[in-house]
Write an enzyme that holds these catalytic residues in place. Structure first.
Site, short mmCIF file in Angstrom:
data_model
loop_
_atom_site.label_atom_id
_atom_site.label_comp_id
_atom_site.label_asym_id
_atom_site.label_seq_id
_atom_site.Cartn_x
_atom_site.Cartn_y
_atom_site.Cartn_z
N GLY A 42 10.47 -13.32 -3.54
CA GLY A 42 10.89 -14.73 -3.58
C GLY A 42 11.49 -15.17 -2.27
N ASN A 182 -3.52 -9.84 -5.88
CA ASN A 182 -4.33 -8.95 -5.03
C ASN A 182 -5.27 -8.19 -5.96
OD1 ASN A 182 -2.85 -6.86 -6.17
ND2 ASN A 182 -1.59 -6.49 -4.37
N ASP A 249 3.43 -12.20 0.96
CA ASP A 249 4.38 -13.32 0.81
C ASP A 249 4.09 -14.42 1.84
OD1 ASP A 249 5.65 -11.88 -1.22
OD2 ASP A 249 6.84 -10.77 0.26
O1 RIB Z 1 6.43 -8.31 -0.77
C1 RIB Z 1 7.29 -7.50 -0.03
C2 RIB Z 1 8.60 -7.35 -0.77
O2 RIB Z 1 8.39 -6.65 -1.96
C3 RIB Z 1 9.65 -6.56 -0.04
O3 RIB Z 1 10.42 -7.33 0.83
C4 RIB Z 1 10.43 -5.92 -1.17
O4 RIB Z 1 11.73 -6.40 -1.30
C5 RIB Z 1 9.62 -6.17 -2.42
O5 RIB Z 1 10.15 -7.17 -3.18
#
Ligand code: RIB
Length: 301
Positions: A42, A182, A249
């Site tokens: 997040g 994914n 992310d």
């Molecule tokens: O997507 C990467 C993240 O996955 C990392 O930063 C770790 O905290 C996990 O939540």
């Protein structure tokens, strides 16, 4: 100013160990150094969207500890509104243990801590910012009932990154506009073996009911947009990855960023592939998230 992008999700403090190769079950391997960085899917998506130039707010929960303070500071420095990030008096801030090998592959274990204390009622308390958002970004490092509440209260486009993989109720998927799994997550969601080819991924994605579009991230094979019975494959941007942590992310934030700016979903996927690639070029999670200029320096796929 109301945030265009609202992220409801996790905040973790990451500890990463560099290894020559990832261990097998039951095996110990010696690391080649370690570091800590601010992370959590997040918080990473919120910071990534803000670095791309968006107005972003986060809804989440940390512990009343040094890790939580560090995570809040990172969000603040990126310009993310943290008014709706609460502090748990009982639970410690979430923690992630990460190993990254020489080929740029990683393994992650998350201990949710305070993230598991983010309740549907916390989301209802922040209903105003969700109703006003153009895009809400969700992941699965928090409780499913909290995710469902956030989706229900969102006034704009709902994007769900179903990570870590978990089967989801139809009523949750029905409120999702764009699903971004994914390969592994796609397999779990559809109860099928992991797709090996782009064609397999397209076939599986088209069986998911609810979302208007499914965008499958395929790592070195780029990404796939499946929508209305049509599939568009976007190739990867060729890079030499150092650390893939946070690349997914950055991809999700890239989709949100492009949709807020009025791009089509296909244009959003082309931009997001560049955002994800740019996030693999440095060590760490939030430390490696690219600015808009960083992404623009990479060639378009
Ligand atoms: O997507 C990467 C993240 O996955 C990392 O930063 C770790 O905290 C996990 O939540």
């Amino acid at each position: 100013m109301a945030a265009e992008i609202v992220v409801v999700g996790s905040l973790n403090l990451d500890t990463t160990v560099r290894v020559a190769r990832l261990p097998q079950p039951g095996e110990s391997v010696l690391g080649q150094g370690h570091f800590s960085d601010t992370g959590g899917k997040g918080a990473n998506q919120a910071v990534a969207a803000a670095r791309l130039g968006g107005t972003v707010a986060m809804i989440g929960k940390v512990g009343a500890d040094a890790a939580g303070a560090r995570l809040l500071q990172s969000l603040r420095e990126a310009g993310v509104s943290i008014d709706a990030v609460g502090k748990s008096a009982e639970a410690a801030t979430g923690l992630a243990l990460i190993t990254v090998d020489e080929r740029g592959e990683n393994m992650i274990v998350v201990s949710p801590g305070a993230n598991a204390a983010l309740l549907p009622s916390d989301v209802r308390d922040a209903a105003g910012i969700l109703e006003a958002a153009t895009v809400t970004l969700l992941q699965l490092e928090i409780r499913t009932d909290t995710v469902a509440e956030a989706a229900a209260l969102s006034g704009g486009t709902v994007i769900l990154n179903p990570a870590p993989a978990r089967a989801l109720e139809t009523r949750v998927l029905a409120r999702v506009d764009v699903l971004i799994p994914n390969r592994t997550e796609l397999a779990v969601l559809t109860g099928s073996p992991e797709p090996r080819t782009v064609e397999d991924a397209a076939r599986l994605a088209s069986t998911i009911e609810g979302p208007r579009a499914v965008i499958v991230t395929l790592g070195a094979d780029g990404a796939l947009l499946v929508e209305g019975g049509e599939a568009v494959h976007v190739p990867a941007v060729p890079v030499e990855p150092i650390d893939p942590t946070g690349a997914g992310d950055a991809f999700c934030a890239g989709v949100a960023d492009a949709l807020v700016r009025g791009s089509t979903r296909e244009e959003a996927v082309r931009w997001a592939v560049r955002c994800g690639a740019a996030a693999t070029l440095r060590w760490g999670a939030q430390a490696a998230l690219p600015t808009r200029e960083d992404v623009e320096r990479l060639a378009a796929p």
